[in-house]
Design an enzyme around this catalytic site. Structure first.
Site, PDB file in Angstrom:
ATOM      1  N   ARG A  49      27.567  57.557   6.391  1.00 30.20           N
ATOM      2  CA  ARG A  49      26.570  58.588   6.660  1.00 30.20           C
ATOM      3  C   ARG A  49      26.235  58.552   8.149  1.00 30.20           C
ATOM      4  O   ARG A  49      26.521  57.570   8.847  1.00 30.20           O
ATOM      5  CB  ARG A  49      25.311  58.361   5.833  1.00 30.20           C
ATOM      6  CG  ARG A  49      25.540  58.408   4.324  1.00 30.20           C
ATOM      7  CD  ARG A  49      24.252  58.122   3.576  1.00 30.20           C
ATOM      8  NE  ARG A  49      24.421  58.210   2.124  1.00 30.20           N
ATOM      9  CZ  ARG A  49      24.772  57.198   1.350  1.00 30.20           C
ATOM     10  NH1 ARG A  49      25.001  55.993   1.884  1.00 30.20           N
ATOM     11  NH2 ARG A  49      24.900  57.355   0.042  1.00 30.20           N
ATOM     12  N   LYS A  79      21.752  53.781   2.008  1.00 29.87           N
ATOM     13  CA  LYS A  79      20.864  54.521   1.115  1.00 29.87           C
ATOM     14  C   LYS A  79      20.516  53.650  -0.082  1.00 29.87           C
ATOM     15  O   LYS A  79      21.388  53.049  -0.706  1.00 29.87           O
ATOM     16  CB  LYS A  79      21.554  55.807   0.653  1.00 29.87           C
ATOM     17  CG  LYS A  79      20.636  56.765  -0.089  1.00 29.87           C
ATOM     18  CD  LYS A  79      21.341  58.069  -0.368  1.00 29.87           C
ATOM     19  CE  LYS A  79      20.411  59.066  -1.054  1.00 29.87           C
ATOM     20  NZ  LYS A  79      21.097  60.358  -1.323  1.00 29.87           N
ATOM     21  N   ARG A 139      31.901  62.846   5.737  1.00 29.95           N
ATOM     22  CA  ARG A 139      31.853  61.910   4.608  1.00 29.95           C
ATOM     23  C   ARG A 139      32.437  62.567   3.356  1.00 29.95           C
ATOM     24  O   ARG A 139      33.184  61.937   2.598  1.00 29.95           O
ATOM     25  CB  ARG A 139      30.408  61.470   4.379  1.00 29.95           C
ATOM     26  CG  ARG A 139      30.171  60.597   3.139  1.00 29.95           C
ATOM     27  CD  ARG A 139      28.706  60.187   3.118  1.00 29.95           C
ATOM     28  NE  ARG A 139      28.286  59.683   1.814  1.00 29.95           N
ATOM     29  CZ  ARG A 139      28.362  58.402   1.442  1.00 29.95           C
ATOM     30  NH1 ARG A 139      28.871  57.510   2.277  1.00 29.95           N
ATOM     31  NH2 ARG A 139      27.941  58.012   0.247  1.00 29.95           N
ATOM     32  N   HIS A 162      28.001  54.722  -3.903  1.00 28.48           N
ATOM     33  CA  HIS A 162      27.289  55.445  -4.956  1.00 28.48           C
ATOM     34  C   HIS A 162      26.944  54.490  -6.098  1.00 28.48           C
ATOM     35  O   HIS A 162      27.785  53.705  -6.537  1.00 28.48           O
ATOM     36  CB  HIS A 162      28.143  56.590  -5.508  1.00 28.48           C
ATOM     37  CG  HIS A 162      28.284  57.723  -4.550  1.00 28.48           C
ATOM     38  ND1 HIS A 162      29.290  58.677  -4.654  1.00 28.48           N
ATOM     39  CD2 HIS A 162      27.545  58.088  -3.462  1.00 28.48           C
ATOM     40  CE1 HIS A 162      29.163  59.558  -3.678  1.00 28.48           C
ATOM     41  NE2 HIS A 162      28.112  59.220  -2.952  1.00 28.48           N
ATOM     42  N   TYR A 182      33.493  65.227  -6.269  1.00 29.02           N
ATOM     43  CA  TYR A 182      34.648  65.511  -5.422  1.00 29.02           C
ATOM     44  C   TYR A 182      35.866  65.916  -6.240  1.00 29.02           C
ATOM     45  O   TYR A 182      36.768  66.554  -5.714  1.00 29.02           O
ATOM     46  CB  TYR A 182      34.953  64.299  -4.545  1.00 29.02           C
ATOM     47  CG  TYR A 182      33.800  63.966  -3.628  1.00 29.02           C
ATOM     48  CD1 TYR A 182      33.460  64.818  -2.585  1.00 29.02           C
ATOM     49  CD2 TYR A 182      33.018  62.836  -3.825  1.00 29.02           C
ATOM     50  CE1 TYR A 182      32.390  64.547  -1.757  1.00 29.02           C
ATOM     51  CE2 TYR A 182      31.945  62.554  -2.998  1.00 29.02           C
ATOM     52  CZ  TYR A 182      31.631  63.413  -1.973  1.00 29.02           C
ATOM     53  OH  TYR A 182      30.560  63.142  -1.162  1.00 29.02           O
TER      54      TYR A 182
END
Length: 302
Positions: free
Chosen positions: A91, A116, A225, A248, A257
């Site tokens: 990111r 994150k 990304r 994730h 995706y």
């Protein structure tokens, strides 16, 4: 107001006012704060409230050719950061906050700290970036030595608790990989700190590069990304591997995706393509009632 009135008001926002989900959640949070912290009352959860739905949008994806055209138009540190984000799936702020100690040339990996969800993860170090990153480290080291000679050299820590610890501020490993060009005064400690570079510099550079490359997609640094993940799946890497590289928590987040690729586990051909490939154009009428040459003549007259 009681729970029923608040429930009716929040439902009104979603149904009559058609507000976004974030707007309704903000109103709900404000009301909960009012009753809990100001009035000292417990507000029961409103099960009958109609919740505004957040739109589920597919991310913008750049093709490999578009990524190449984009990177050619970028220069200097912004180009290196863009290449790093596309090559590792970082990111924007994860890239900006990278420190010297996070780049491991021996193991060919980059450690992302407090990403994150405040989670650490490890991603690959692209071989094509090793030389450029070593040159960047040489520039950062020269800047750091100059700071030390001036009695400065403190890297601004991302964690506010670390700011109270005197040891380690000037260590080489704690310096930012992409530092700001200026030192700033810290009002809390009366000392000087060198922050990481401003993320807006990368955003502006990418916006300008998109224009020069003739790419009309509304891409941002985060789009790199998305391109990283999509191109890995196109290359045949399994979804779990991509999930770990992206950091994730849920594989469902990574599955978006596969939707972008417009395929599940197999390629799907349109029945129209198969019809035309088999000579199915015969007998298909032109919906405009005109032939191709006639349409061209009409457009020219217009």
């Amino acid at each position: 107001m009681g729970a029923s009135q608040i429930e009716a008001y929040l439902t009104h926002l979603a149904v009559a006012r058609n507000v976004a989900a974030s707007t309704q959640n903000q109103a709900l949070s404000a009301l909960l704060f009012l009753y809990r912290d100001v009035l000292g009352q417990k507000l029961p959860w409103m099960d009958g409230m109609v919740r505004a739905k957040a739109p589920k949008r597919l991310p913008v994806i750049l093709t490999r050719e578009e990524v190449a055209r984009l990177l050619v138009q970028m220069k200097g540190a912004p180009q290196l950061m863009a290449r790093l984000m596309y090559g590792t799936g970082l990111r924007l702020m994860e890239c900006m906050r990278l420190q010297v100690k996070d780049v491991d040339f021996g193991r060919n990996e980059i450690v992302v700290r407090e990403g994150k969800g405040l989670k650490d993860r490890v991603t690959m170090l692209p071989a094509s970036l090793i030389l450029a990153l070593r040159e960047q480290l040489e520039r950062v080291k020269a800047l750091h030595q100059l700071d030390l000679a001036r009695g400065a050299g403190n890297a601004y820590p991302p964690d506010t608790l670390v700011r109270t610890i005197a040891a380690g501020r000037q260590q080489w490993g704690r310096q930012y990989l992409f530092p700001s060009m200026t030192n700033r005064r810290d009002p809390d400690t009366a000392g000087s700190w060198r922050h990481h570079a401003d993320e807006k510099s990368v955003q502006r550079a990418m916006c300008n590069a998109l224009r020069l490359a003739g790419i009309d997609k509304p891409a941002t640094p985060h789009t790199l990304r998305h391109a990283f993940a999509t191109h890995l799946i196109e290359d045949g890497y399994d979804i779990r591997t991509v999930q770990e590289l992206l950091g994730h928590a849920d594989v469902e987040t990574t599955m978006i995706y596969t939707h972008v690729l417009n395929r599940g586990g197999t390629n799907v051909a349109s029945p129209l393509d198969r019809l035309q490939a088999g000579g199915g154009n015969a007998g298909v009428s032109d919906p405009t009632g005109h032939g191709t040459q006639e349409l061209v003549a009409i457009e020219r007259r217009r």
